[in-house]
Motif scaffolding. Structure first.
Motif, PDB file in Angstrom:
ATOM      1  N   PRO A 203      27.881  24.553 -51.880  1.00 17.97           N
ATOM      2  CA  PRO A 203      28.823  25.677 -51.998  1.00 17.97           C
ATOM      3  C   PRO A 203      29.794  25.546 -53.175  1.00 17.97           C
ATOM      4  CG  PRO A 203      28.652  24.951 -49.716  1.00 17.97           C
ATOM      5  CD  PRO A 203      27.888  23.951 -50.540  1.00 17.97           C
ATOM      6  N   GLU A 204      30.184  24.324 -53.535  1.00 14.71           N
ATOM      7  CA  GLU A 204      31.147  24.160 -54.639  1.00 14.71           C
ATOM      8  C   GLU A 204      30.590  24.686 -55.944  1.00 14.71           C
ATOM      9  OE1 GLU A 204      31.167  21.971 -51.476  1.00 14.71           O
ATOM     10  OE2 GLU A 204      30.121  20.873 -53.040  1.00 14.71           O
ATOM     11  N   SER A 205      29.271  24.725 -56.046  1.00 18.36           N
ATOM     12  CA  SER A 205      28.669  25.151 -57.310  1.00 18.36           C
ATOM     13  C   SER A 205      28.324  26.642 -57.322  1.00 18.36           C
ATOM     14  CB  SER A 205      27.410  24.327 -57.600  1.00 18.36           C
ATOM     15  OG  SER A 205      26.407  24.635 -56.646  1.00 18.36           O
ATOM     16  N   PHE A 206      28.682  27.340 -56.261  1.00 21.84           N
ATOM     17  CA  PHE A 206      28.417  28.786 -56.240  1.00 21.84           C
ATOM     18  C   PHE A 206      29.157  29.473 -57.383  1.00 21.84           C
ATOM     19  CE2 PHE A 206      27.608  29.432 -51.383  1.00 21.84           C
ATOM     20  CZ  PHE A 206      26.494  28.622 -51.497  1.00 21.84           C
ATOM     21  N   THR A 207      28.494  30.417 -58.028  1.00 20.00           N
ATOM     22  CA  THR A 207      29.175  31.212 -59.053  1.00 20.00           C
ATOM     23  C   THR A 207      29.138  32.715 -58.722  1.00 20.00           C
ATOM     24  OG1 THR A 207      27.126  31.285 -60.343  1.00 20.00           O
ATOM     25  CG2 THR A 207      28.739  29.596 -60.950  1.00 20.00           C
ATOM     26  N   HIS A 208      28.279  33.128 -57.796  1.00 27.22           N
ATOM     27  CA  HIS A 208      28.175  34.554 -57.463  1.00 27.22           C
ATOM     28  C   HIS A 208      28.561  34.863 -56.018  1.00 27.22           C
ATOM     29  CE1 HIS A 208      26.042  34.587 -61.242  1.00 27.22           C
ATOM     30  NE2 HIS A 208      25.970  35.894 -61.217  1.00 27.22           N
ATOM     31  N   GLY A 209      28.617  33.840 -55.173  1.00 24.29           N
ATOM     32  CA  GLY A 209      28.948  34.056 -53.772  1.00 24.29           C
ATOM     33  C   GLY A 209      27.718  33.928 -52.881  1.00 24.29           C
ATOM     34  N   SER A 210      27.981  33.641 -51.609  1.00 27.90           N
ATOM     35  CA  SER A 210      26.887  33.495 -50.645  1.00 27.90           C
ATOM     36  C   SER A 210      26.315  34.865 -50.303  1.00 27.90           C
ATOM     37  CB  SER A 210      27.408  32.835 -49.372  1.00 27.90           C
ATOM     38  OG  SER A 210      28.309  33.717 -48.719  1.00 27.90           O
ATOM     39  N   SER A 211      25.154  34.846 -49.672  1.00 29.40           N
ATOM     40  CA  SER A 211      24.533  36.109 -49.253  1.00 29.40           C
ATOM     41  C   SER A 211      25.480  36.901 -48.375  1.00 29.40           C
ATOM     42  CB  SER A 211      23.237  35.821 -48.474  1.00 29.40           C
ATOM     43  OG  SER A 211      22.291  35.225 -49.318  1.00 29.40           O
ATOM     44  N   GLU A 212      26.116  36.194 -47.434  1.00 31.22           N
ATOM     45  CA  GLU A 212      27.009  36.881 -46.512  1.00 31.22           C
ATOM     46  C   GLU A 212      28.188  37.526 -47.254  1.00 31.22           C
ATOM     47  OE1 GLU A 212      28.616  34.259 -43.553  1.00 31.22           O
ATOM     48  OE2 GLU A 212      29.857  35.879 -42.724  1.00 31.22           O
ATOM     49  N   GLN A 213      28.742  36.788 -48.207  1.00 36.50           N
ATOM     50  CA  GLN A 213      29.863  37.328 -48.982  1.00 36.50           C
ATOM     51  C   GLN A 213      29.430  38.547 -49.802  1.00 36.50           C
ATOM     52  OE1 GLN A 213      30.796  33.594 -51.015  1.00 36.50           O
ATOM     53  NE2 GLN A 213      32.880  33.696 -50.199  1.00 36.50           N
ATOM     54  N   ARG A 214      28.278  38.438 -50.435  1.00 36.34           N
ATOM     55  CA  ARG A 214      27.827  39.539 -51.295  1.00 36.34           C
ATOM     56  C   ARG A 214      27.592  40.791 -50.466  1.00 36.34           C
ATOM     57  NH1 ARG A 214      24.642  37.753 -56.641  1.00 36.34           N
ATOM     58  NH2 ARG A 214      25.539  39.762 -57.144  1.00 36.34           N
TER      59      ARG A 214
ATOM     60  N   SER B  91      34.904  32.604 -60.608  1.00 33.44           N
ATOM     61  CA  SER B  91      33.678  33.309 -60.959  1.00 33.44           C
ATOM     62  C   SER B  91      33.127  34.060 -59.752  1.00 33.44           C
ATOM     63  CB  SER B  91      32.648  32.306 -61.480  1.00 33.44           C
ATOM     64  OG  SER B  91      31.388  32.917 -61.577  1.00 33.44           O
ATOM     65  N   VAL B  92      33.131  33.381 -58.603  1.00 36.10           N
ATOM     66  CA  VAL B  92      32.632  34.010 -57.372  1.00 36.10           C
ATOM     67  C   VAL B  92      33.443  35.270 -57.072  1.00 36.10           C
ATOM     68  CG1 VAL B  92      32.525  33.752 -54.860  1.00 36.10           C
ATOM     69  CG2 VAL B  92      31.649  31.931 -56.335  1.00 36.10           C
ATOM     70  N   ARG B  93      34.757  35.179 -57.201  1.00 37.61           N
ATOM     71  CA  ARG B  93      35.603  36.341 -56.889  1.00 37.61           C
ATOM     72  C   ARG B  93      35.323  37.509 -57.838  1.00 37.61           C
ATOM     73  NH1 ARG B  93      39.999  34.880 -53.377  1.00 37.61           N
ATOM     74  NH2 ARG B  93      39.908  32.641 -52.973  1.00 37.61           N
ATOM     75  N   LEU B  94      35.076  37.172 -59.105  1.00 36.38           N
ATOM     76  CA  LEU B  94      34.746  38.207 -60.085  1.00 36.38           C
ATOM     77  C   LEU B  94      33.412  38.873 -59.738  1.00 36.38           C
ATOM     78  CD1 LEU B  94      36.330  39.036 -62.684  1.00 36.38           C
ATOM     79  CD2 LEU B  94      34.778  37.575 -63.983  1.00 36.38           C
ATOM     80  N   GLU B  95      32.448  38.063 -59.347  1.00 37.03           N
ATOM     81  CA  GLU B  95      31.125  38.588 -58.999  1.00 37.03           C
ATOM     82  C   GLU B  95      31.169  39.446 -57.735  1.00 37.03           C
ATOM     83  OE1 GLU B  95      28.365  38.623 -60.660  1.00 37.03           O
ATOM     84  OE2 GLU B  95      29.366  37.577 -62.289  1.00 37.03           O
ATOM     85  N   LEU B  96      31.910  38.959 -56.740  1.00 39.78           N
ATOM     86  CA  LEU B  96      31.996  39.718 -55.487  1.00 39.78           C
ATOM     87  C   LEU B  96      32.701  41.046 -55.722  1.00 39.78           C
ATOM     88  CD1 LEU B  96      32.840  36.843 -52.968  1.00 39.78           C
ATOM     89  CD2 LEU B  96      30.629  37.984 -53.308  1.00 39.78           C
TER      90      LEU B  96
END
Ligand code: ZN
Length: 287
Positions: free
Chosen positions: A254-265, A200-205
């Motif tokens: 962090p394991e529950s992230f679905t959109h990514g951290s601020s730094e990643q975004r 999910s994080v990868r899709l959001e990023l």
């Protein structure tokens, strides 16, 4: 942004006073699959976990829309609607060009303005979910009161921050056209929860990076004021999962992230902004 006077998209549907309103969703007929979506994502901010939508979608039937009036074009004197339509039009121009360069045809999404709640092919959408894209009907759903929240609650004011939100949702449409959403959904069915969140994080990023690709061309179209790119990056930082979690639950998981951290975004949005290349947005190959 210098958006005024530019082309407006004809793909905007105004459902803000079509009986959706606050009452929609409470009538007996609209309970159903929509309720599941609400239960799973209630309280999510800026985009439902796309995988939630996809999984509901794959097993469900379309949400009832009988209580909604017909969609119409927004009134001509509505400045916010004009802004959104102009940004959407520019995303159409950009993605049409990018797809054509790759020998493909871009199919434009529609954008639905709503207030409170709205019936979608993915279930009943609620304002509290933040803006979202439904792959089942190829529509972006936006309650523009989210822009006030973006400013006041998340400290990310400005029109380019708002445009980034629209472009991010359009990014999900691009993923859908490219078959990426589908592929991720299938991968997720085989994955555990932690790995599913990773996908999910990868899709959001990637949607953030695609928003950046649009921004890259918007700059060439002379749409940006000095400082606009920074404004978008600030918005991306303000809605990172770590920042939101710290704000809402006081700790970061962090394991529950679905959109990514601020730094990643920030870093993926920047990548798209700088390169203007969708190839640079391969978040699935990145470590
Ligand atoms: Zn998203």
């Amino acid at each position: 942004m210098r958006w005024e006077g530019n082309r407006e998209s004809s793909n905007v549907d105004d459902m803000r006073d079509s009986g959706g309103g606050g009452g929609f969703g409470f009538g007996g007929r609209s309970i159903g699959i929509g309720t599941i979506v609400i239960a799973l994502v209630g309280g999510a901010i800026f985009g439902i976990n796309p995988l939630t939508i996809l999984s509901v979608l794959s097993g469900g039937s379309p949400a009832p829309t009988a209580q909604q009036g017909p969609a119409k074009a927004p009134p001509a004197d509505d400045r916010m609607a004009k802004f959104v339509s102009t940004v959407l039009a520019d995303t159409e121009d950009v993605w049409k060009q990018v797809f054509a360069q790759g020998g493909a045809t871009y199919k434009e999404p529609r954008l639905v303005l709503f207030r409170g709640a709205v019936g979608t092919a993915c279930g009943t959408g609620q304002s509290a979910m933040g803006p979202f894209y439904c792959p089942g009907d190829h529509k972006v759903y936006l309650d523009t009161t989210f822009f006030e929240e973006l400013d006041q609650r998340f400290g990310a004011p400005g029109d380019f921050a708002q445009a980034y939100v629209v472009a991010h949702e359009v990014g999900h449409h691009v993923q859908n056209l490219l078959g990426l959403s589908d592929r991720v959904h299938r991968a997720r069915e085989r994955a555990g929860e932690g790995e599913g969140n990773q996908l999910s994080v990868r899709l959001e990023l990637q949607a953030d990076c695609y928003a950046g690709v649009w921004g890259h061309y918007a700059a060439q179209h002379d749409l940006l004021d000095p400082g606009d790119a920074e404004e978008g990056l600030r918005a991306a930082a303000s809605i990172g999962d770590d920042r939101l979690q710290r704000q809402t639950q006081g700790r970061v998981v962090p394991e529950s992230f679905t959109h990514g951290s601020s730094e990643q975004r920030v870093s993926w949005l920047r990548r798209g902004l700088e390169s203007g290349q969708i190839d640079s947005c391969d978040t699935f190959a990145a470590r």
